[in-house]
Design an enzyme around this catalytic site. Structure first.
Site, PDB file in Angstrom:
ATOM      1  N   SER A 158       0.833  -1.201   0.000  1.00 37.05           N
ATOM      2  CA  SER A 158       0.000   0.000   0.000  1.00 37.05           C
ATOM      3  C   SER A 158       0.876   1.262   0.000  1.00 37.05           C
ATOM      4  CB  SER A 158      -0.966  -0.047   1.184  1.00 37.05           C
ATOM      5  OG  SER A 158      -2.001   0.899   1.040  1.00 37.05           O
ATOM      6  N   ASP A 255     -10.377  -3.828  -4.502  1.00 40.57           N
ATOM      7  CA  ASP A 255      -9.522  -2.831  -3.861  1.00 40.57           C
ATOM      8  C   ASP A 255      -9.674  -1.504  -4.598  1.00 40.57           C
ATOM      9  OD1 ASP A 255      -7.481  -1.367  -2.675  1.00 40.57           O
ATOM     10  OD2 ASP A 255      -5.853  -2.607  -3.481  1.00 40.57           O
ATOM     11  N   HIS A 285      -8.079  -5.157  -0.373  1.00 39.23           N
ATOM     12  CA  HIS A 285      -6.885  -4.438   0.042  1.00 39.23           C
ATOM     13  C   HIS A 285      -6.485  -4.910   1.445  1.00 39.23           C
ATOM     14  CE1 HIS A 285      -4.177  -0.946  -0.234  1.00 39.23           C
ATOM     15  NE2 HIS A 285      -4.293  -0.921   1.094  1.00 39.23           N
TER      16      HIS A 285
END
Length: 316
Positions: A158, A255, A285
């Site tokens: 991320s 996501d 995610h």
């Protein structure tokens, strides 16, 4: 976006919890993130050695933690430099301790987890500057960290994937050695227009990274001095990705960041960078942080370990 049955169960539990970061103080949100990843990460994998470090950078220092799995020979070792996720606002060495242990053990390499300044105390590109400076410091002082400088990789999830992409660009420009970049559902485009990516709308209500949480991160990670056109902020806007290290890009179908991860993988390929794009449909995610909850996590970690072994010249 349809979810796999296993993922749907996790999402249902998240929705039942009804916890909003907007209702938490910054300190509470940071502790909640650490606690959640401890629960989803399972039991910590034993390591042969874990060493704490402080990396002295210009005008500041950042913490680092070096993991050496059991059975790794003494001395200079192939190494993954890892940056944690958390929207540039949450996360630290503790939140991602379980992930780092897993990756070091599965790949059979040394892993150096590097912390960085968080927002809103230090808005972007402060985190990017820390990541670049820390990687450069490790390269230039490789012997002090038992790093084989010719067998180095960078990776993160991320926000950490974003920082890893930034480091790969900086390493190319500085001439630092880098054999692989591992970008796990990376954020690559922080322009306001990035909200128009279809995955941002399609997955807006899929936890853990909902549109509400994206806005919460956005309001804290950038300020008036943050230029979204700066490649340290939006690496997808770099003039060219040509010459950066080979890449493993992992994306998740459910996501909000899926499209910009897919597009970054395509840009890498278009710029003649060797890229392996591993896409996981029906997965959310943050799944790399959920080995205790999702079977897909183990598959993705093995995919990363295989890439590390291939590009760092590890046996097995």
């Amino acid at each position: 976006m349809s979810l796999t049955p296993e993922v749907a169960g996790v999402v249902a539990r998240m929705r039942e919890a009804k916890i909003s970061f907007a209702d938490l103080s910054l300190a509470e949100a940071r502790q909640f993130y650490i606690d959640t990843l401890a629960a989803s990460g399972g039991e910590p994998v034993p390591m042969g050695e874990i060493v704490a470090h402080e990396l002295p950078l210009e005008g500041r220092s950042v913490a680092a933690r070096r993991y050496r799995p059991e059975g790794l020979a003494a001395g200079a070792a192939p190494t993954l430099v890892y940056f944690h996720g958390g929207g540039w606002v949450l996360g630290d060495l503790e939140s991602h301790d379980r992930i780092c242990r897993q990756l070091a053990q599965r790949a059979g390499c040394q892993l150096v987890a590097v912390d960085y300044r968080l927002a809103p105390e230090h808005c972007l590109p402060a985190a990017s500057d820390d990541a670049i400076a820390a990687y450069g410091y490790l390269v230039e002082n490789a012997a002090a960290f038992d790093i084989d400088p010719q067998r180095l990789a960078v990776g993160g999830d991320s926000a950490g994937g974003h920082l890893s992409a930034v480091v790969a660009l900086a390493a190319r420009d500085a001439g630092w050695p880098l054999a692989l970049q591992v970008l796990v559902y990376p954020a690559t485009d922080l322009r306001e227009a990035a909200g128009q990516y279809p995955s941002k709308g399609r997955n807006a209500n899929v936890p853990p990274l909902t549109a509400e949480l994206m806005a919460w991160f956005g309001h804290r990670s950038v300020d008036a001095n943050t230029d979204p056109l700066d490649w340290r902020v939006s690496p997808i806007l770099a003039q060219t990705l040509e010459g950066t290290a080979p890449a493993l890009v992992i994306t998740a179908g459910a996501d909000v960041l899926m499209d910009e991860g897919v597009l970054y993988a395509a840009r890498l390929a278009d710029d003649d960078v060797e890229v392996d794009h591993a896409h996981y449909p029906g997965v959310i995610h943050g799944f790399i942080e959920m080995p205790a909850w999702l079977a897909a996590t183990g598959n993705a970690m093995d995919r990363i370990a295989t890439a590390l072994r291939t590009h760092l010249g590890l046996a097995g």
